[in-house]
Design a protein around this motif. Structure first.
Motif, short mmCIF file in Angstrom:
data_model
loop_
_atom_site.label_atom_id
_atom_site.label_comp_id
_atom_site.label_asym_id
_atom_site.label_seq_id
_atom_site.Cartn_x
_atom_site.Cartn_y
_atom_site.Cartn_z
N GLY A 296 0.82 -1.21 0.00
CA GLY A 296 0.00 0.00 0.00
C GLY A 296 0.85 1.25 0.00
O GLY A 296 0.41 2.31 -0.47
N SER B 255 0.03 4.89 -1.58
CA SER B 255 -0.32 5.95 -0.64
C SER B 255 0.83 6.87 -0.28
O SER B 255 0.61 8.01 0.12
CB SER B 255 -0.92 5.35 0.63
OG SER B 255 0.06 4.58 1.30
N ALA B 256 2.05 6.38 -0.38
CA ALA B 256 3.21 7.20 0.00
C ALA B 256 4.37 6.99 -0.96
O ALA B 256 5.46 6.60 -0.55
CB ALA B 256 3.62 6.86 1.43
#
Length: 134
Positions: free
Chosen positions: A91, A95-96
């Motif tokens: 993820g 997301s980052a």
């Protein structure tokens, strides 16, 4: 994987250097030359994971444990701390992007390896395992 080595270090800045130097020694002991193309990325991945454990988990985990495993075709290592947070490794890419954890996952995948989070049985900590082909 048959070969195992365990390193316990205090969760402080020097842990990164100690873990990195130990990793080099373990690789040589396993017969993997430091010039192997996976060694540089493995050291960078390890340093990022130990840095994260020191930065984010030291309050709950005064020690960081690095476990190494090796077989003829693969090298694996885990960075363990006793902080209960379990990051969503894959993820992080969405997301980052550009974060240290996203870089760890991206480099691992590019090398044909795997990254997994394994929670402690009591839920009070976790180990992030990286396995890289050699």
């Amino acid at each position: 994987m048959p070969f195992r080595h365990v390193l316990n270090v205090p969760a402080m800045g020097s842990a990164v250097r100690i873990a990195r130097e130990t990793t080099e020694l373990v690789l040589v002991e396993c017969g993997v030359g430091l010039g192997h193309p996976s060694v540089g990325p493995a050291l960078l991945i390890l340093a990022e994971l130990v840095t994260n454990a020191v930065r984010h988990a030291a309050v709950c985990s005064p020690m960081v444990t690095v476990t190494y495993a090796h077989s003829p075709g693969a090298f694996a290592f885990a960075v363990h701390d006793r902080h209960p947070y379990q990051p969503a490794l894959y993820g992080a890419l969405a997301s980052a992007p550009g974060s240290g954890l996203a870089t760890v996952v991206e480099m691992t995948v590019e090398l044909g390896g795997t990254a997994v989070v394994r929670p402690d049985a009591d839920g009070g900590g976790k180990a992030i395992w990286i396995t890289l082909p050699l």
